[in-house]
Write an enzyme that holds these catalytic residues in place. Structure first.
Site, short mmCIF file in Angstrom:
data_model
loop_
_atom_site.label_atom_id
_atom_site.label_comp_id
_atom_site.label_asym_id
_atom_site.label_seq_id
_atom_site.Cartn_x
_atom_site.Cartn_y
_atom_site.Cartn_z
N HIS A 175 36.82 36.57 28.06
CA HIS A 175 37.42 37.41 27.01
C HIS A 175 37.27 36.96 25.51
CE1 HIS A 175 39.71 40.01 30.29
NE2 HIS A 175 38.56 39.49 30.74
N CYS A 345 44.58 36.43 55.12
CA CYS A 345 43.34 37.08 54.02
C CYS A 345 42.11 36.53 54.68
CB CYS A 345 43.49 36.61 52.81
SG CYS A 345 42.18 36.85 51.61
#
Length: 674
Positions: A175, A345
């Site tokens: 970013h 998961c």
């Protein structure tokens, strides 16, 4: 033996003035659950479930925007407007009720934004260097815009504080802040470019403004990507400079670049093909070099690894973000000594696809109409389920948990259905956890599962069931293909021993995994493989979670020919003993003919519906499922059953060829209301 009192994961941690009740957290991510750019009911309920489930800290708002020119590329939260504050207050109250802390990520995307998203503004970056993944060509940020963005960061942080949050983190990796730190993106020659000290200047000025707005008693962290254009050593130098300012309370460390689809799937959100906890050693080395608390998340999906990371002092807080998407009540189960009951998961990255939804927990992100706590039924029913694939297993689990008398008939000797084939791939073996977890649950619930039992209509009629659920799955869709007798289906290719030699054409007519699992098997066996695709790129349906990148990488390594945009229309036997595959090119309309010793065809599945159709006339509802009720998990409309009748439903691929998630979702929403 680890007890609750001695478990490293359950020990509290003090972060500044904030006491976190344990060491487990969910890190910020873009869940795509915002409404009108704000975290409203659906968004808040998704995070609240994790707080109810016992974790200490849930961070939200992945890539939340601080400025107008950091657009809503990923359905993020808009923190540039005061209107967000009431939503944050409700959110904070909700999470704090459960004893958890709440923090938000705030950022400016810089060149990572989408210039073709409202409000259609130019993207900015330290220098006009394009990002490959999001494709914007940014303009070099103006000095006045630097001041504006710094001010916007401060105001966004203040809105978070005014909203009752416990803290924030800023985001460097990929970013705008990280772009200033990255020498391959920051080509400036002014005070913000060049030396290491200059390239962290923007980050420092941003956080000076944040501290000015929120004060010293608000938690402020820094999500820092190691080796994001810099060497590991320079990253440590930057961290020491930042730490020395006294502006920060923790580092949340990630690893690597995220400016290509492959980099994202390997570094930031490691997929199924990446080993467990791949960057934990790097994070541990970082922690040894700094004094601030260190958080980290990257495929730490199992409790043993998380426990090890805390026990050995590798981390202060362990991020188990995707593990909580699979099992939001993970910590509660640990506290109760039932961690073996936690839904695992499996690393499928399904949560990257469109929203934060697990491949095998359909209630996640649907908390407004599906519950994670399965309630007991008001009336016990006798339920017969035909098929023990993902849909049938889930139907049995839900029905048995609700207290129904459940029997499962499975034609094969083991459970799993098509998922057993999906898990044959070299990097997709963990999918078997979806089956294993449900089989274990059915054993705990004492469900009667009858293997090697091919169900006939007489089995259905003689059982005396109140409800019959057909979950018989599908079979390869070859019937309408002229010359199908000259082909192998993907079922054949994945279950038979590969030929010792020869050539193979593998045809992908769906864009899913199956064709490439077959190709991988034949390449490994040393055969001459070529690929033919109906789409313009390999594995097109898997692109949302980055799996297409794995297959394209593998194809490049295999060095096999790939023909795209061609549809298989016929297969014939040649006089030389080979098979001739005839294709129609979608772009040129030309006829394309290829020869090989074998042709493997993937065209999806057709529902196995013989039993369903035979049973319809004996059912009270004619096998009809009311879609409006089904879509929202509500009870099916009442159809009075006469003597000997039952209610009949079909789910998963027995209804239509779809994916693992949809099969389980079908079962969940139907059976939750039975």
């Amino acid at each position: 033996m680890t007890t609750a009192s001695s478990d490293p994961l359950l020990q509290p941690f003090t972060l500044k003035h904030l006491v976190l009740k344990n060491r487990v957290m969910s890190t910020s991510h873009a869940s795509r659950l915002t409404r009108d750019e704000f975290p409203q009911e659906v968004y808040q309920r998704y995070h609240e479930e994790k707080a109810k489930g016992g974790l200490a800290l849930t961070m939200f708002g992945g890539s939340s925007n601080v400025s107008l020119d950091s657009p809503n590329t990923f359905q993020q939260i808009n923190l540039s407007a005061d209107a967000v504050v009431p939503h944050l207050r409700r959110f904070s109250d909700r999470i704090h009720t459960h004893g958890a802390a709440l923090m938000c990520q705030i950022t400016h995307l810089g060149r990572r934004g989408d210039a073709y998203t409202e409000p259609w503004l130019p993207m900015i970056a330290p220098s006009p260097v394009r990002e490959t993944l999001h494709r914007a060509m940014p303009q070099a940020i103006h000095d006045a815009d630097i001041k504006r963005v710094i001010r916007d960061f401060g105001l966004a942080a203040k809105r978070c504080r005014d909203g009752g949050l416990d803290g924030i983190e800023t985001h460097a990796g990929g970013h705008l802040i990280g772009q200033f730190m990255d020498p391959t993106v920051n080509l400036r020659t002014d005070k913000y470019g060049g030396s290491t000290a200059n390239r962290v200047r923007f980050a420092i000025e941003v956080h000076e403004e944040i501290r000015k707005q929120v004060g010293d008693d608000f938690v402020v962290g820094f999500r820092f990507a190691l080796e994001d254009g810099c060497s590991f050593e320079e990253g440590l130098e930057m961290s020491r400079i930042l730490q020395g300012t006294g502006l920060f309370d923790f580092f949340n460390v990630t690893f690597g670049r995220m400016d290509t689809k492959m980099a994202l799937a390997v570094n930031s959100m490691p997929g199924m093909f990446v080993p467990s906890a791949p960057w934990l050693p790097k994070a541990a080395a970082f922690k040894r070099a700094v004094d601030l608390p260190v958080f980290h998340a990257a495929k730490i999906a199992d409790l043993a690894t998380a426990r090890y990371a805390i026990r050995e002092g590798l981390l202060d807080m362990v991020g188990m973000t995707r593990a909580h998407i699979a099992e939001p009540h993970l910590v509660k189960l640990v506290e109760a000594g039932k961690e073996d009951e936690a839904r695992p998961c499996v690393g499928a990255s399904f949560c990257r696809n469109f929203r934060a939804t697990c491949i095998h927990n359909p209630a996640t992100s649907r908390e407004t109409y599906l519950t994670h706590d399965i309630p007991k039924a008001a009336q016990t029913k006798r339920v017969l389920i035909v098929g023990a694939g993902p849909a049938g297993l889930e139907a049995a689990r839900i029905c048995a948990t609700r207290g129904h008398d459940v029997t499962v008939l499975e034609a094969n000797s083991t459970a799993g259905g098509q998922l057993l084939l999906a898990a044959t791939g070299s990097w997709r073996r963990d999918l078997i956890g979806i089956v294993d977890w449900r089989v274990s649950a059915l054993e705990r619930l004492s469900v009667d599962v009858r293997y090697n039992h091919y169900a006939e209509l007489s089995d259905v009629l003689d059982h005396g069931a109140d409800v019959v659920i057909i979950a018989t799955g599908g079979l390869p869709n070859l019937d309408a293909l002229p010359g199908a007798e000259h082909c192998k289906s993907v079922f054949d290719a994945l279950t038979e021993t590969p030929p010792r030699e020869g050539s193979v054409i593998v045809y992908d007519g769906t864009g899913r995994h199956n064709a490439y699992l077959c190709a991988e098997r034949y390449v490994d066996a040393g055969l001459d493989v070529s690929l033919a695709l109906i789409d313009s790129m390999p594995a097109q349906e898997t692109g949302g979670r980055g799996d297409d990148q794995v297959w394209m990488r593998n194809i490049a390594r295999w060095d096999v020919p790939v023909r795209t945009n061609i549809e298989l229309i016929e297969v014939t036997a040649s006089s030389n003993g080979k098979r001739r595959a005839v294709f129609q090119h979608h772009l040129t309309n030309e006829r394309v003919e290829l020869e090989a010793d074998h042709v493997v065809v993937e065209r999806g599945m057709l529902a196995v519906e013989d039993l369903f159709e035979a049973a319809r006339m004996y059912s009270a509802n004619d096998g009809y499922t009311d879609l409006e009720a089904f879509a929202t998990g509500k009870p099916q409309p009442g159809h009075e059953a006469e003597e000997g009748q039952f209610h009949l439903y079909r789910i998963g691929d027995a209804s239509a060829s779809r994916d693992i998630h949809t099969a389980i979702y079908d079962a969940y929403r139907l059976c939750l209301a039975l």
